[in-house]
Design a protein around this motif. Structure first.
Motif, PDB file in Angstrom:
ATOM      1  N   UNK A   1       0.850  -1.188   0.000  1.00  0.00           N
ATOM      2  CA  UNK A   1       0.000   0.000   0.000  1.00  0.00           C
ATOM      3  C   UNK A   1       0.887   1.240   0.000  1.00  0.00           C
ATOM      4  N   UNK A   2       0.607   2.176  -0.882  1.00  0.00           N
ATOM      5  CA  UNK A   2       1.371   3.413  -0.924  1.00  0.00           C
ATOM      6  C   UNK A   2       0.923   4.285   0.248  1.00  0.00           C
ATOM      7  N   UNK A   3       1.835   4.486   1.196  1.00  0.00           N
ATOM      8  CA  UNK A   3       1.507   5.283   2.378  1.00  0.00           C
ATOM      9  C   UNK A   3       2.007   6.712   2.287  1.00  0.00           C
ATOM     10  N   UNK A   4       2.894   6.997   1.312  1.00  0.00           N
ATOM     11  CA  UNK A   4       3.381   8.365   1.140  1.00  0.00           C
ATOM     12  C   UNK A   4       3.954   8.540  -0.260  1.00  0.00           C
ATOM     13  N   UNK A   5       3.659   9.694  -0.836  1.00  0.00           N
ATOM     14  CA  UNK A   5       4.286  10.098  -2.091  1.00  0.00           C
ATOM     15  C   UNK A   5       5.309  11.163  -1.716  1.00  0.00           C
ATOM     16  N   UNK A   6       6.587  10.840  -1.836  1.00  0.00           N
ATOM     17  CA  UNK A   6       7.670  11.747  -1.453  1.00  0.00           C
ATOM     18  C   UNK A   6       7.814  12.850  -2.491  1.00  0.00           C
ATOM     19  N   UNK A   7       7.853  12.443  -3.755  1.00  0.00           N
ATOM     20  CA  UNK A   7       7.917  13.374  -4.886  1.00  0.00           C
ATOM     21  C   UNK A   7       7.371  12.624  -6.093  1.00  0.00           C
ATOM     22  N   UNK A   8       7.586  13.154  -7.282  1.00  0.00           N
ATOM     23  CA  UNK A   8       6.993  12.554  -8.466  1.00  0.00           C
ATOM     24  C   UNK A   8       7.460  11.165  -8.825  1.00  0.00           C
ATOM     25  N   UNK A   9       8.615  10.759  -8.340  1.00  0.00           N
ATOM     26  CA  UNK A   9       9.110   9.428  -8.688  1.00  0.00           C
ATOM     27  C   UNK A   9       9.623   8.625  -7.492  1.00  0.00           C
ATOM     28  N   UNK A  10       9.204   9.012  -6.294  1.00  0.00           N
ATOM     29  CA  UNK A  10       9.615   8.286  -5.088  1.00  0.00           C
ATOM     30  C   UNK A  10       8.403   8.068  -4.190  1.00  0.00           C
TER      31      UNK A  10
ATOM     32  N   UNK B   1      11.253  21.673  -6.443  1.00  0.00           N
ATOM     33  CA  UNK B   1      11.541  23.094  -6.621  1.00  0.00           C
ATOM     34  C   UNK B   1      11.503  23.513  -8.090  1.00  0.00           C
ATOM     35  N   UNK B   2      11.385  22.561  -8.997  1.00  0.00           N
ATOM     36  CA  UNK B   2      11.349  22.847 -10.430  1.00  0.00           C
ATOM     37  C   UNK B   2       9.914  23.062 -10.900  1.00  0.00           C
ATOM     38  N   UNK B   3       9.757  23.754 -12.050  1.00  0.00           N
ATOM     39  CA  UNK B   3       8.442  23.762 -12.668  1.00  0.00           C
ATOM     40  C   UNK B   3       7.985  22.320 -12.895  1.00  0.00           C
ATOM     41  N   UNK B   4       6.746  22.058 -12.672  1.00  0.00           N
ATOM     42  CA  UNK B   4       6.109  20.752 -12.812  1.00  0.00           C
ATOM     43  C   UNK B   4       6.423  19.773 -11.684  1.00  0.00           C
ATOM     44  N   UNK B   5       7.305  20.127 -10.761  1.00  0.00           N
ATOM     45  CA  UNK B   5       7.628  19.223  -9.658  1.00  0.00           C
ATOM     46  C   UNK B   5       6.448  18.974  -8.735  1.00  0.00           C
ATOM     47  N   UNK B   6       5.806  20.033  -8.296  1.00  0.00           N
ATOM     48  CA  UNK B   6       4.658  19.892  -7.387  1.00  0.00           C
ATOM     49  C   UNK B   6       3.452  19.288  -8.111  1.00  0.00           C
ATOM     50  N   UNK B   7       3.271  19.639  -9.376  1.00  0.00           N
ATOM     51  CA  UNK B   7       2.167  19.061 -10.150  1.00  0.00           C
ATOM     52  C   UNK B   7       2.345  17.556 -10.320  1.00  0.00           C
ATOM     53  N   UNK B   8       3.585  17.140 -10.556  1.00  0.00           N
ATOM     54  CA  UNK B   8       3.848  15.709 -10.725  1.00  0.00           C
ATOM     55  C   UNK B   8       3.602  14.965  -9.418  1.00  0.00           C
ATOM     56  N   UNK B   9       4.039  15.535  -8.308  1.00  0.00           N
ATOM     57  CA  UNK B   9       3.780  14.906  -7.008  1.00  0.00           C
ATOM     58  C   UNK B   9       2.275  14.811  -6.757  1.00  0.00           C
ATOM     59  N   UNK B  10       1.555  15.869  -7.032  1.00  0.00           N
ATOM     60  CA  UNK B  10       0.105  15.881  -6.837  1.00  0.00           C
ATOM     61  C   UNK B  10      -0.570  14.817  -7.710  1.00  0.00           C
ATOM     62  N   UNK B  11      -0.125  14.707  -8.944  1.00  0.00           N
ATOM     63  CA  UNK B  11      -0.661  13.681  -9.843  1.00  0.00           C
ATOM     64  C   UNK B  11      -0.430  12.289  -9.260  1.00  0.00           C
ATOM     65  N   UNK B  12       0.781  12.043  -8.772  1.00  0.00           N
ATOM     66  CA  UNK B  12       1.087  10.726  -8.201  1.00  0.00           C
ATOM     67  C   UNK B  12       0.252  10.450  -6.949  1.00  0.00           C
TER      68      UNK B  12
END
Length: 158
Positions: A31-40, A63-74
Motif C-alpha cells: 500500500x502506498x503510504x506516502x508520495x515523497x515526490x513525483x518518482x519516489x 523546486x522545479x516547474x512541474x515538480x509539485x504538479x507531478x507529485x500531486x498527480x502521483x
C-alpha cells in the motif's frame, strides 16, 4: 546428520532474512503510504516499509516547474492505493522498481503525460517512444519553452 541439519537451518535463516523485495523476485503487493515526490514512494509491504524509486523515469524536483504538479498527480494515482512493485534493483528498505496500480504502469503514465523524463541510461524503448510522443504533442513539462532535466537541475544546485 547434525551438520546437514545445521546447514539447512542456516540456509533457511539467510533466505528469510533477505526479505521479500529482492531484485528478480515476483511482483510484491503493498500500500502506498506516502508520495515523497513525483518518482519516489513509500510502500508498506506488510512486514516492512520500503522507499521505492520508480524505474525508468526522472521526475522534476519539487523546486522545479512541474515538480509539485507531478507529485500531486502521483498522490491522486497511488496515494493510499494497493500497488504492485516489480523490483529492478536493490533490496531491503530502498529499491528501484516498476510500480503499477490497477494494472497501470506508473513509469508509462508519467512519461506519456509529460510529467517525467526518460534518462538515457533507462534503456527502455517503449518509454522513450512515449516520451517522444509527449514532447511532440506537447504536453506537461514539454509545454514549457525550455524545460530543464532534473539531473541538470540537481547538478546546477550542487
Amino acid at each position: 546428520m547434525k551438520y546437514a541439519k545445521f546447514v539447512m537451518c542456516s540456509l533457511v535463516a539467510v533466505l528469510m532474512a533477505a526479505g521479500p523485495a529482492v531484485a528478480g523476485d515476483a511482483t510484491i503487493t503493498g500500500k502506498c503510504v506516502k508520495v515523497v515526490d513525483g518518482d519516489t514512494l513509500i510502500i508498506d509491504c506488510g512486514k516492512a516499509t520500503r522507499t521505492v524509486e520508480i524505474h525508468g523515469v526522472d521526475a522534476p524536483e519539487l523546486e522545479q516547474p512541474w515538480g509539485k504538479q507531478t507529485k500531486s498527480f502521483m498522490k491522486k494515482m497511488v496515494g493510499g492505493e494497493k500497488v504492485e512493485i516489480e523490483v529492478v534493483e536493490g533490496d531491503g528498505d530502498s529499491v528501484v522498481a516498476r510500480v503499477s496500480v490497477n494494472g497501470v504502469d506508473m513509469s508509462e503514465m508519467l512519461v506519456s503525460r509529460g510529467l517525467a523524463w526518460v534518462p538515457e541510461n533507462a534503456n527502455d524503448s517503449d518509454l522513450e517512444e512515449l516520451g517522444a510522443k509527449a514532447k511532440a504533442a506537447p504536453c506537461g513539462l514539454w509545454t514549457d519553452p525550455d524545460p530543464q532535466a532534473p539531473w541538470d537541475f540537481r547538478e546546477a544546485r550542487s
